[in-house]
Scaffold this motif. Structure first.
Motif, PDB file in Angstrom:
ATOM      1  N   MET A 103      38.269  72.181  43.325  1.00 17.11           N
ATOM      2  CA  MET A 103      37.120  71.447  43.856  1.00 17.11           C
ATOM      3  C   MET A 103      37.442  69.958  43.912  1.00 17.11           C
ATOM      4  O   MET A 103      37.995  69.402  42.974  1.00 17.11           O
ATOM      5  CB  MET A 103      35.880  71.685  42.972  1.00 17.11           C
ATOM      6  N   THR A 104      37.128  69.332  45.012  1.00 14.33           N
ATOM      7  CA  THR A 104      37.320  67.890  45.145  1.00 14.33           C
ATOM      8  C   THR A 104      35.989  67.175  44.975  1.00 14.33           C
ATOM      9  O   THR A 104      34.932  67.724  45.306  1.00 14.33           O
ATOM     10  CB  THR A 104      37.917  67.540  46.511  1.00 14.33           C
ATOM     11  N   PHE A 105      36.047  65.957  44.457  1.00 17.75           N
ATOM     12  CA  PHE A 105      34.845  65.171  44.202  1.00 17.75           C
ATOM     13  C   PHE A 105      34.940  63.847  44.944  1.00 17.75           C
ATOM     14  O   PHE A 105      36.021  63.259  45.053  1.00 17.75           O
ATOM     15  CB  PHE A 105      34.687  64.929  42.704  1.00 17.75           C
ATOM     16  N   PRO A 106      33.818  63.329  45.422  1.00 19.39           N
ATOM     17  CA  PRO A 106      33.847  62.069  46.160  1.00 19.39           C
ATOM     18  C   PRO A 106      34.060  60.874  45.245  1.00 19.39           C
ATOM     19  O   PRO A 106      33.754  60.913  44.050  1.00 19.39           O
ATOM     20  CB  PRO A 106      32.455  62.012  46.804  1.00 19.39           C
ATOM     21  N   VAL A 107      34.576  59.809  45.818  1.00 21.85           N
ATOM     22  CA  VAL A 107      34.732  58.551  45.086  1.00 21.85           C
ATOM     23  C   VAL A 107      33.388  57.832  45.067  1.00 21.85           C
ATOM     24  O   VAL A 107      32.735  57.678  46.100  1.00 21.85           O
ATOM     25  CB  VAL A 107      35.794  57.660  45.773  1.00 21.85           C
ATOM     26  N   ILE A 108      32.948  57.419  43.883  1.00 20.37           N
ATOM     27  CA  ILE A 108      31.689  56.682  43.779  1.00 20.37           C
ATOM     28  C   ILE A 108      31.909  55.218  43.397  1.00 20.37           C
ATOM     29  O   ILE A 108      31.013  54.399  43.542  1.00 20.37           O
ATOM     30  CB  ILE A 108      30.699  57.346  42.795  1.00 20.37           C
ATOM     31  N   ALA A 109      33.107  54.883  42.919  1.00 18.62           N
ATOM     32  CA  ALA A 109      33.405  53.484  42.594  1.00 18.62           C
ATOM     33  C   ALA A 109      34.909  53.256  42.584  1.00 18.62           C
ATOM     34  O   ALA A 109      35.683  54.146  42.222  1.00 18.62           O
ATOM     35  CB  ALA A 109      32.813  53.094  41.245  1.00 18.62           C
ATOM     36  N   LYS A 110      35.299  52.050  43.011  1.00 15.92           N
ATOM     37  CA  LYS A 110      36.693  51.616  42.935  1.00 15.92           C
ATOM     38  C   LYS A 110      36.741  50.243  42.297  1.00 15.92           C
ATOM     39  O   LYS A 110      35.878  49.398  42.561  1.00 15.92           O
ATOM     40  CB  LYS A 110      37.326  51.554  44.330  1.00 15.92           C
ATOM     41  N   GLU A 111      37.773  50.015  41.488  1.00 14.07           N
ATOM     42  CA  GLU A 111      37.965  48.723  40.842  1.00 14.07           C
ATOM     43  C   GLU A 111      39.253  48.088  41.370  1.00 14.07           C
ATOM     44  O   GLU A 111      40.303  48.742  41.388  1.00 14.07           O
ATOM     45  CB  GLU A 111      38.039  48.885  39.328  1.00 14.07           C
ATOM     46  N   PHE A 112      39.121  46.836  41.796  1.00 11.15           N
ATOM     47  CA  PHE A 112      40.250  46.097  42.364  1.00 11.15           C
ATOM     48  C   PHE A 112      40.568  44.895  41.481  1.00 11.15           C
ATOM     49  O   PHE A 112      39.670  44.230  40.959  1.00 11.15           O
ATOM     50  CB  PHE A 112      39.914  45.605  43.776  1.00 11.15           C
ATOM     51  N   ARG A 113      41.840  44.635  41.301  1.00  8.83           N
ATOM     52  CA  ARG A 113      42.288  43.443  40.562  1.00  8.83           C
ATOM     53  C   ARG A 113      43.287  42.708  41.453  1.00  8.83           C
ATOM     54  O   ARG A 113      44.288  43.292  41.893  1.00  8.83           O
ATOM     55  CB  ARG A 113      42.937  43.846  39.238  1.00  8.83           C
ATOM     56  N   GLY A 114      42.968  41.446  41.760  1.00 10.08           N
ATOM     57  CA  GLY A 114      43.834  40.675  42.634  1.00 10.08           C
ATOM     58  C   GLY A 114      43.997  41.306  44.004  1.00 10.08           C
ATOM     59  O   GLY A 114      45.048  41.179  44.633  1.00 10.08           O
ATOM     60  N   GLY A 115      42.957  41.991  44.447  1.00  7.81           N
ATOM     61  CA  GLY A 115      42.990  42.616  45.756  1.00  7.81           C
ATOM     62  C   GLY A 115      43.655  43.975  45.798  1.00  7.81           C
ATOM     63  O   GLY A 115      43.637  44.649  46.833  1.00  7.81           O
ATOM     64  N   GLU A 116      44.250  44.405  44.677  1.00  9.93           N
ATOM     65  CA  GLU A 116      44.925  45.698  44.622  1.00  9.93           C
ATOM     66  C   GLU A 116      44.051  46.725  43.890  1.00  9.93           C
ATOM     67  O   GLU A 116      43.417  46.413  42.878  1.00  9.93           O
ATOM     68  CB  GLU A 116      46.266  45.579  43.897  1.00  9.93           C
ATOM     69  N   LEU A 117      44.039  47.942  44.413  1.00  7.35           N
ATOM     70  CA  LEU A 117      43.275  49.013  43.781  1.00  7.35           C
ATOM     71  C   LEU A 117      43.848  49.324  42.408  1.00  7.35           C
ATOM     72  O   LEU A 117      45.044  49.583  42.263  1.00  7.35           O
ATOM     73  CB  LEU A 117      43.311  50.267  44.657  1.00  7.35           C
ATOM     74  N   GLU A 118      42.991  49.265  41.375  1.00  7.78           N
ATOM     75  CA  GLU A 118      43.448  49.537  40.006  1.00  7.78           C
ATOM     76  C   GLU A 118      42.899  50.857  39.469  1.00  7.78           C
ATOM     77  O   GLU A 118      43.610  51.613  38.812  1.00  7.78           O
ATOM     78  CB  GLU A 118      43.039  48.389  39.079  1.00  7.78           C
TER      79      GLU A 118
END
Length: 330
Positions: A1-16
């Protein structure tokens, strides 16, 4: 089962960090008005179950019999974090209930919050069962079991009458058939139950719409529980914590659990929300809940501001400099 992304955290413009999750919002008719992911996914309540676990003792006269304050009674619902005001209230509660610390099954602990923990260790004090995050709940279990004549030596076992009552309450409030409830053991040693996220939201809806509870004693108990949580939000969690920030708003009942589970309900709007951050992170709770309240056009913007004071969309380093951002995807 796949789950949707609900939040992303970026540091210095890069996905962390990427946080997958599930969100379910219900109206007073128990209809889904917003869904992200599959709201039928089974989820353990963890400590979000504490308001339900507190219902039995709030159906008795224990609070009146032992002259408990609302501050002390709020501990039955709490994930306390060891601040001095928690320690004082726990000591008072245990003394009034005439219970001993050795009766508690939960493990010996230091305060969870860093400042009282450092003070405690500096003073060479040993860890205590009373300082466990769930000790207030356990004191309630013990007092209720004694009051009902159930016996207290096996109060954490699923076949104990108290735990069977909790299981039935979970089934009733969440409207989940018994064969669809998953049961495991929580961190503190008591049974914890899992239901579909939608059903978890239904159970919290019944705290703000008490008339949805068919049992009158339960309906009365959830009103009392909501009152003590709103009157003493700092006891339920601690200052600078999401539960406290939400419960300071008398229109909201809220409680989080370990591993990313969060539930809240709005009284006036008769809306409930349950969410699960599948990374288990609690750090993104305030940002996600703030965005949900904004999307619902929630009128009390002070509540949203309090959430964003705890954790805003801006990620800061130890010196307070903005070094990244959190993006929420609803």
């Amino acid at each position: 089962m796949t789950f949707p992304v609900i939040a992303k955290e970026f540091r210095g413009g890069e996905l962390e960090n990427t946080h997958q999750g599930i969100i379910c919002v219900l109206n007073e008719k128990k209809e889904i008005v917003y869904e992200k992911g599959n709201a039928e996914h089974s989820t353990f309540y963890r400590s979000a179950m504490k308001p339900i676990q507190a219902i039995p003792i709030f159906t008795t006269n224990v609070i009146e019999k032992y002259n408990l304050s609302n501050r002390e009674a709020a501990l039955f619902t709490a994930s306390q974090r060891g601040e001095e005001y928690h320690q004082d209230a726990l000591e008072s509660l245990m003394k009034k209930l005439q219970l001993s610390e050795e009766m508690l099954v939960c493990n010996k602990s230091y305060p969870l919050n860093e400042e009282p923990k450092q003070t405690y260790i500096w003073e060479h004090k040993p860890p205590r069962r009373l300082l466990h995050n769930c000790s207030g709940k356990h004191l309630g279990f013990l007092a209720y079991s004694r009051e009902r004549g159930y016996g207290i030596d096996r109060y954490t076992e699923l076949n104990h009458p108290l735990q069977q009552e909790v299981l039935h309450l979970v089934a009733d409030l969440s409207e989940t058939p018994f064969d669809q409830i998953n049961t495991a053991v929580d961190g503190c040693g008591v049974p914890v139950h899992g239901v579909p996220l939608k059903n978890m939201a239904i159970s919290f809806l019944k705290f703000v719409v008490p008339e949805l509870n068919k049992d009158l004693k339960t309906a009365d108990a959830v009103k009392k529980i909501g009152n003590v949580m709103n009157q003493h939000p700092e006891i339920v969690a601690s200052h600078n914590f999401i539960c406290t920030a939400l419960l300071e708003d008398n229109n909201i009942i809220a409680k989080g659990g370990a591993q990313g589970v969060y539930c809240l309900a709005l009284k006036k709007e008769k809306i409930s929300i349950a969410l699960k951050v599948l990374s288990g992170s609690e750090l993104v709770w305030p940002v996600i809940v703030a965005e949900l309240l904004k999307d619902l056009n929630y009128s009390n913007t002070d509540t949203i501001d309090r959430l964003l004071e705890i954790r805003s969309n801006s990620i800061r380093n130890d010196n307070g400099k903005i070094v990244g951002e959190t993006k929420v995807f609803l």
